[in-house]
Design a protein around this motif. Structure first.
Motif, PDB file in Angstrom:
ATOM      1  N   UNK A 154       0.843  -1.280   0.048  1.00 46.77           N
ATOM      2  CA  UNK A 154      -0.021  -0.047   0.001  1.00 46.77           C
ATOM      3  C   UNK A 154       1.007   1.334  -0.011  1.00 46.77           C
ATOM      4  N   UNK A 155       1.675   1.257   0.625  1.00 42.77           N
ATOM      5  CA  UNK A 155       2.891   2.224   0.793  1.00 42.77           C
ATOM      6  C   UNK A 155       3.522   2.492  -0.717  1.00 42.77           C
ATOM      7  N   UNK A 156       4.025   1.367  -1.299  1.00 43.64           N
ATOM      8  CA  UNK A 156       4.456   1.585  -2.646  1.00 43.64           C
ATOM      9  C   UNK A 156       3.746   2.042  -3.630  1.00 43.64           C
ATOM     10  N   UNK A 157       2.257   1.542  -3.729  1.00 42.13           N
ATOM     11  CA  UNK A 157       1.353   2.002  -4.539  1.00 42.13           C
ATOM     12  C   UNK A 157       1.158   3.546  -4.105  1.00 42.13           C
ATOM     13  N   UNK A 158       0.801   4.054  -2.868  1.00 36.93           N
ATOM     14  CA  UNK A 158       0.619   5.451  -2.705  1.00 36.93           C
ATOM     15  C   UNK A 158       1.823   6.239  -3.195  1.00 36.93           C
ATOM     16  N   UNK A 159       3.114   5.671  -2.965  1.00 36.52           N
ATOM     17  CA  UNK A 159       4.326   6.575  -3.338  1.00 36.52           C
ATOM     18  C   UNK A 159       4.206   6.975  -4.837  1.00 36.52           C
ATOM     19  N   UNK A 160       3.792   5.674  -5.612  1.00 35.73           N
ATOM     20  CA  UNK A 160       3.721   5.783  -7.207  1.00 35.73           C
ATOM     21  C   UNK A 160       2.547   6.807  -7.714  1.00 35.73           C
ATOM     22  N   UNK A 161       1.508   6.865  -6.978  1.00 34.22           N
ATOM     23  CA  UNK A 161       0.402   7.802  -7.114  1.00 34.22           C
ATOM     24  C   UNK A 161       0.842   9.408  -7.076  1.00 34.22           C
ATOM     25  N   UNK A 162       1.707   9.523  -6.329  1.00 31.70           N
ATOM     26  CA  UNK A 162       2.022  10.983  -5.830  1.00 31.70           C
ATOM     27  C   UNK A 162       3.220  11.612  -6.976  1.00 31.70           C
ATOM     28  N   UNK A 163       2.686  12.326  -7.874  1.00 31.97           N
ATOM     29  CA  UNK A 163       3.731  13.014  -8.795  1.00 31.97           C
ATOM     30  C   UNK A 163       4.795  14.006  -8.294  1.00 31.97           C
ATOM     31  N   UNK A 164       4.658  14.178  -6.853  1.00 35.76           N
ATOM     32  CA  UNK A 164       5.693  15.208  -6.648  1.00 35.76           C
ATOM     33  C   UNK A 164       6.999  14.699  -6.685  1.00 35.76           C
ATOM     34  N   UNK A 165       7.872  15.472  -6.774  1.00 37.16           N
ATOM     35  CA  UNK A 165       9.575  14.966  -6.572  1.00 37.16           C
ATOM     36  C   UNK A 165       9.761  14.431  -5.411  1.00 37.16           C
ATOM     37  N   UNK A 166      10.195  13.337  -4.967  1.00 35.15           N
ATOM     38  CA  UNK A 166      10.534  12.557  -3.760  1.00 35.15           C
ATOM     39  C   UNK A 166      11.617  12.139  -3.484  1.00 35.15           C
ATOM     40  N   UNK A 167      12.156  12.579  -2.252  1.00 32.80           N
ATOM     41  CA  UNK A 167      13.427  12.661  -1.649  1.00 32.80           C
ATOM     42  C   UNK A 167      13.330  12.072  -0.142  1.00 32.80           C
ATOM     43  N   UNK A 168      14.063  10.640  -0.144  1.00 30.03           N
ATOM     44  CA  UNK A 168      14.146  10.111   1.323  1.00 30.03           C
ATOM     45  C   UNK A 168      15.357  10.922   2.102  1.00 30.03           C
ATOM     46  N   UNK A 169      14.904  11.325   3.275  1.00 32.81           N
ATOM     47  CA  UNK A 169      15.978  12.132   4.066  1.00 32.81           C
ATOM     48  C   UNK A 169      16.068  11.134   5.293  1.00 32.81           C
ATOM     49  N   UNK A 170      17.353  10.497   5.620  1.00 32.39           N
ATOM     50  CA  UNK A 170      17.544   9.637   6.693  1.00 32.39           C
ATOM     51  C   UNK A 170      18.715  10.022   7.354  1.00 32.39           C
ATOM     52  N   UNK A 171      18.714   9.713   8.866  1.00 35.61           N
ATOM     53  CA  UNK A 171      19.950   9.769   9.601  1.00 35.61           C
ATOM     54  C   UNK A 171      20.452   8.235   9.478  1.00 35.61           C
ATOM     55  N   UNK A 172      21.852   8.019   9.605  1.00 32.97           N
ATOM     56  CA  UNK A 172      22.516   6.774   9.650  1.00 32.97           C
ATOM     57  C   UNK A 172      23.445   6.634   8.977  1.00 32.97           C
ATOM     58  N   UNK A 173      24.152   5.274   8.988  1.00 29.80           N
ATOM     59  CA  UNK A 173      25.447   5.107   8.358  1.00 29.80           C
ATOM     60  C   UNK A 173      24.888   4.621   6.913  1.00 29.80           C
ATOM     61  N   UNK A 174      25.499   5.139   6.094  1.00 27.11           N
ATOM     62  CA  UNK A 174      25.639   4.893   4.524  1.00 27.11           C
ATOM     63  C   UNK A 174      25.182   3.647   3.907  1.00 27.11           C
ATOM     64  N   UNK A 175      26.052   2.712   4.336  1.00 27.75           N
ATOM     65  CA  UNK A 175      25.876   1.081   3.986  1.00 27.75           C
ATOM     66  C   UNK A 175      24.625   0.457   4.197  1.00 27.75           C
ATOM     67  N   UNK A 176      24.547   0.745   5.508  1.00 30.20           N
ATOM     68  CA  UNK A 176      23.218   0.300   6.268  1.00 30.20           C
ATOM     69  C   UNK A 176      21.696   1.017   5.546  1.00 30.20           C
ATOM     70  N   UNK A 177      21.822   2.320   5.454  1.00 29.67           N
ATOM     71  CA  UNK A 177      20.593   2.872   4.947  1.00 29.67           C
ATOM     72  C   UNK A 177      20.446   2.579   3.489  1.00 29.67           C
ATOM     73  N   UNK A 178      21.459   2.650   2.867  1.00 32.96           N
ATOM     74  CA  UNK A 178      21.383   2.251   1.434  1.00 32.96           C
ATOM     75  C   UNK A 178      20.856   0.900   1.138  1.00 32.96           C
ATOM     76  N   UNK A 179      21.283   0.085   1.989  1.00 32.59           N
ATOM     77  CA  UNK A 179      21.117  -1.433   1.809  1.00 32.59           C
ATOM     78  C   UNK A 179      19.422  -1.657   2.066  1.00 32.59           C
ATOM     79  N   UNK A 180      19.016  -0.745   3.037  1.00 31.97           N
ATOM     80  CA  UNK A 180      17.456  -0.731   3.195  1.00 31.97           C
ATOM     81  C   UNK A 180      16.650  -0.274   2.033  1.00 31.97           C
ATOM     82  N   UNK A 181      17.359   0.967   1.543  1.00 25.17           N
ATOM     83  CA  UNK A 181      16.500   1.218   0.202  1.00 25.17           C
ATOM     84  C   UNK A 181      16.497   0.157  -0.995  1.00 25.17           C
TER      85      UNK A 181
END
Length: 216
Positions: free
Chosen positions: A87-114
């Motif tokens: 449902x979250x994936x579908x909602x994101x696809x339906x919103x045509x705004x430019x979308x940026x994920x802004x997260x605190x954390x270590x690069x390797x771990x957070x990128x793996x999550x993405x």
């Protein structure tokens, strides 16, 4: 269209659920009491406890476990187990705004999550604090998010579950904020979010219904 900035952990993905699964597997692998799950989760503090402090506490509690195993657990942080709700994936696809994920954390771990969640294919860009050299709620990280999206920061929205990281900084910049409550009550008195959403589904619905900027 306005810029939509979103937090990652416990906003777009259930970071705590993924980390809990990793801890359960860790306890089972090393024949540790299953009841220690609650203790580890409390020490972890939804990822807000500094990693060295969590490692020190776990090494003291589990002296029979090689410290490298604890390091591996914390290095992964549940990244290999994260999922994105359809449902979250579908909602994101339906919103045509430019979308940026802004997260605190270590690069390797957070990128793996993405990558593991598929969010790398749904967002236009992302900013991870370690590689950016700044952390939420610093204004610099939100300014960097706008630059990476190639749009103005003015009029942007920020959606997240942390009062300090996701609301205070953007609010100080005059941005629209959506606090994802996840069953909690708002307690801060110095500042307030523009909107409060029960969960990420409600937050994204609020964005989608916010006005002409979302029209096709």
């Amino acid at each position: 269209m306005a810029l939509l900035m979103m937090d990652l952990d416990n906003t777009l993905i259930d970071r705590d659920a993924a980390f809990r699964e990793a801890v359960v597997a860790f306890l089972h692998e090393y024949d540790l009491p299953p009841g220690d799950l609650g203790w580890v989760m409390e020490v972890d503090g939804s990822g807000f406890t500094p990693r060295p402090a969590v490692a020190e506490a776990m090494n003291a509690r589990f002296p029979g476990v090689d410290g490298r195993a604890v390091t591996r657990l914390l290095d992964d942080g549940g990244a290999g187990r994260v999922t994105l709700a359809p449902a979250v994936a579908a909602a994101l696809r339906a919103i045509p705004w430019p979308k940026v994920i802004v997260t605190n954390g270590r690069t390797a771990q957070q990128h793996a999550k993405l990558v593991n969640s598929g969010l790398d294919r749904l967002a236009d860009a992302w900013v991870i604090s370690e590689e950016a050299g700044c952390r939420k709620p610093s204004p610099e990280i939100f300014q960097l998010a706008a630059r990476r999206a190639g749009v103005p920061l003015d009029g942007a929205w920020m959606v997240g579950d942390s009062a300090g990281a996701d609301v205070s900084g953007p609010a100080a910049l005059g941005l629209t904020t959506v606090w994802v409550a996840n069953g909690r009550e708002w307690t801060e008195r110095a500042y307030r979010p523009t909107h409060v959403a029960a969960d990420i589904d409600a937050a994204l619905a609020l964005v989608a219904n916010s006005g002409p900027a979302v029209s096709a």
